[in-house]
Design a protein around this motif. Sequence first.
Motif, PDB file in Angstrom:
ATOM      1  N   THR A  86       0.832  -1.201   0.000  1.00  0.00           N
ATOM      2  CA  THR A  86       0.000   0.000   0.000  1.00  0.00           C
ATOM      3  C   THR A  86       0.868   1.251   0.000  1.00  0.00           C
ATOM      4  O   THR A  86       0.381   2.346  -0.182  1.00  0.00           O
ATOM      5  CB  THR A  86      -0.909   0.046   1.242  1.00  0.00           C
ATOM      6  N   ASP A  87       2.153   1.074   0.234  1.00  0.00           N
ATOM      7  CA  ASP A  87       3.054   2.215   0.324  1.00  0.00           C
ATOM      8  C   ASP A  87       4.369   1.830  -0.344  1.00  0.00           C
ATOM      9  O   ASP A  87       5.360   1.577   0.321  1.00  0.00           O
ATOM     10  CB  ASP A  87       3.255   2.575   1.805  1.00  0.00           C
ATOM     11  N   ARG A  88       4.338   1.759  -1.668  1.00  0.00           N
ATOM     12  CA  ARG A  88       5.510   1.269  -2.393  1.00  0.00           C
ATOM     13  C   ARG A  88       6.635   2.293  -2.348  1.00  0.00           C
ATOM     14  O   ARG A  88       6.392   3.492  -2.364  1.00  0.00           O
ATOM     15  CB  ARG A  88       5.150   1.003  -3.847  1.00  0.00           C
ATOM     16  N   PRO A  89       7.873   1.799  -2.259  1.00  0.00           N
ATOM     17  CA  PRO A  89       8.985   2.743  -2.306  1.00  0.00           C
ATOM     18  C   PRO A  89       9.067   3.373  -3.698  1.00  0.00           C
ATOM     19  O   PRO A  89       8.615   2.775  -4.681  1.00  0.00           O
ATOM     20  CB  PRO A  89      10.209   1.865  -2.019  1.00  0.00           C
ATOM     21  N   THR A  90       9.630   4.570  -3.759  1.00  0.00           N
ATOM     22  CA  THR A  90       9.817   5.195  -5.064  1.00  0.00           C
ATOM     23  C   THR A  90      10.926   4.476  -5.807  1.00  0.00           C
ATOM     24  O   THR A  90      11.725   3.759  -5.212  1.00  0.00           O
ATOM     25  CB  THR A  90      10.207   6.674  -4.906  1.00  0.00           C
ATOM     26  N   GLY A  91      10.971   4.700  -7.091  1.00  0.00           N
ATOM     27  CA  GLY A  91      12.036   4.109  -7.889  1.00  0.00           C
ATOM     28  C   GLY A  91      11.906   2.612  -7.965  1.00  0.00           C
ATOM     29  O   GLY A  91      10.807   2.061  -8.002  1.00  0.00           O
TER      30      GLY A  91
END
Lengths: 363, 238, 344
Positions: C295-300
Amino acid sequence: MTDKLLRVEELYTRFDTDRGTVHAVDGASFTVDRGEIVGVLGESGSGKSVTARSICRLEEPGKIGNGTIMFDGTDLTTASKSTLRQIRGNEISMVFQDPTETLNPVFPVGEQIAEAVRIHEANSRQRLLDFLGVPLFRDQSAWADARDRAVELMDQMDIPNPESRLSAFPHEFSGGLRQRAVLAIALASDPKLLIADEPTTALDTTTQADILQRLRSLRDERDVGILLISHDLGVVAQTCDRVVVLYGGQVMEAGPVNEVLTAPEHPYTRMLLECSVRNSTPGERVQSVSGTPSDPIGSYEACPFADRCRHATTACRERYIPTTELDSEHRLACLEAPLPADDASAHRQDALTPDGGKQDDST
Amino acid sequence: MIHQLEAPSLVHPLGTDQLGRDVLTRLLHGSRLSLGIAVIVTTVRLVIGTAVGLVAGYAGGWIDEALMRLVDTLLAFPGIVLALVIAGILGPSLVNVMLALAVVGWASYARLVRSSVLSLREREFVTAARLLGRSRTHVTVRHLIPNIAAPVVVLATLDIGGVILGISGLSFLGLGAQPPTPEWGTMLASGRTYIRQAWWLVNAPGVCIMITVLGFNILGDCLRDRLSPAQSNQIEKL
Amino acid sequence: MTQRERKSNELQSRTPVIELQNVSKTFSEEQSVFDRLWSGDSAAEAICNVSMAVNSGETVGLVGESGCGKSTLAKLLTGQLTPNEGHVRLDGTRVGGIKDRSPSQCRQIGVVFQHVRESFDPRWPVNRSLTEALNDAETVSEGGTNFNEVDGLLRSVELSPEIADRYPRELSGGQLQRVALARALAHDPDVIVLDEPVSGLDMATQATILNLLADVQRRFGVGYVFISHDLDVVRYLADRVAVMYAGEIVEEGPARKLFEHPNHPYTDSLLRAIPSIDPGDAPPNSLQGDPPDLTDRPTGCPFHPRCPAATAECAEHQPNFETIGNIRVQCFHAPHAIKGSSDN
């Protein structure tokens, strides 16, 4: 020889069922010493879990028929209930396969670890109201101490941010973290013997490696004796010092891991190695042995593996198989040994690990 | 009018009533009515409840919400009071009492069936059938209904006892079977007047009702243990 | 091995049986009111822009840690789930979920479920379950058990026809696994999705099932999508492997090449985590950290927080697929990210 931490001798555990008596453990003997990891290797139904439960005397509804379980000078088969409770609480801890089942989902993980710490505190008799956690009657300082110890234990298990995770619930933990929390609970009492029943089977390989590393460091740093039950050859090979191969409740072969798994003498151990996919090349058939483990009803007056064994003779099916000692450590229950060096080790190929990068902590 | 209110004897093992009728005969005759009505009412409850439960469980969404709120409403009222009101509005008659009891009691079946359907729907064998391109009807008839049958049948057996009590109660209050129909509840009601002179008039139907209800409860318990131990706890939850 | 590679090259040119095109799946709309109360309004991106194709006669292995989206991907293939974005194509035709697929389209895909015992109606004997799978949806009738066909199916998975009258609870895990395969074969599918088909089995049973799977493929020319967390099994059976992380395919290519020379640091970590069965080998390496919260994917790059080779670039931009030979890999540093991979 006499001061082994755990010495199981001629252990028989049976279950009386409607269909007859199941001899789950059928005369198994082995030892576990301080600071060593002993693997119990076997397929499902080989009696490995019952063996573990028998050691903790949690064999119900089974019955221990015969044999001795000497733990640190006490025979657990004849020990009184209070002695058993004392030993179970303080000196033997157990870790099970599924951490989700072991942790109570309605209490914070930190609370559960702290509770384990308090239970194991040697000379404190908890008052009932304190035990029930009634707010005004809680022994605040003792709980605060226990909580500090819980943080410490979580830290030792490398659970990140232990302070903030004290109040986290099991479902907020990932599988690997949960198993580490279970290990922390098991270690709260500073046990001498840790029994781990398939501790990594429910985990990913990536976290499995971490838990196995933790078991190894427990052995090296705290001198804990560990009985590791597994069906996975790789887990046993990479973690244990010695291995006991169980089949039909009987010990087929026992000895140092690097002897038993590199030069197996028993046809059953060889079969296990052969039918491991690791030893097969894609496109070729996996070596497999037909047949299933024989009916567990009734005791074996013969070798339990005889029906699936390609070296079996009539003698194997007819009489009791004595255990022969190859050397002081390596034992074997097979009439046909030594076998022709036909297979197993010849098939071995070092696949998969992309490079042979050695790590230093392999003791 | 010779044999009025005779005490139990060899000729009349349970005595006679105020009109000189044999109580045992009336009880036996009444059992057809009482048991028959109970079975009919329970069957109607079961059918309505199962249908509603299946639709709610399988359709989901707003249909499920609407049906379940209706079920909640029904369950929120004490059943017998609601039945009393309905039967009162419809007027005293056996058919009206049956109607009232059936309308009041299907909600718990719907609950049970719906929760069973919801858990069964997630089971992989249902998914497997759906992946074979099977229709909903096929899945419902072949997989769902046989698997919910056991708990529903057990619930029904336990429920029959309650229905017998309900009918007897409403008849006792004068809403159900009208005298001279030999129905257990009615017999109990009409015997009440003579309770000082003739204890058997009240006790005989009372004991009959008690034994029957008890018997059905024991039957239900046994069925629950027999049919499927795994599904028994669903009923206990209700 | 060259023969195998030729086989997979040959297959590439045909229209795949089933194909995912830039498929994404988020879980939020399907939540009930209750679920939404618990988890707020966050949407978990279980599958992120995934493309893959499966041909008949080939085996595609799907590997990754638990929660990486392997099973969700399988459900998209079978139609148990419908994608939020992208298309699923069966023989080139766009299809939706089971509801929108015709019975014959449903029957092009066979499934062997992870929990085999769960996947059989406990009240049905084996022959009834097989008959349900054999007959076409419209012609099903209870009297119509075709015993010859059921026998034939059981024989093709090396079971004795006597088993037909037994109930699932009377069968062992290995036997039931065979029945499950027989059921999947019954409707003559082009591709069978196998979800962890050997994970609960003993080593000896596992070996016989793997042999059976290979035999069945040779005989019926069926394609497999093989989901497993056991890389040994995948290495043995798969022609092609797709490595999944956080709902994305991070590396895909021919099994042998990929296992010998992994290009993505994650593939490398997975391989290094396998404990060798030779006690003399180095102990397995664990991969630190946990898979990201979907639900809160890391960027990149989703793997960058755990990646030993991560740079600032990885945290900022999502890498695109890079093609190395017939391997495609989603990493800025491939194939140089893994030190020592060329030594072998």
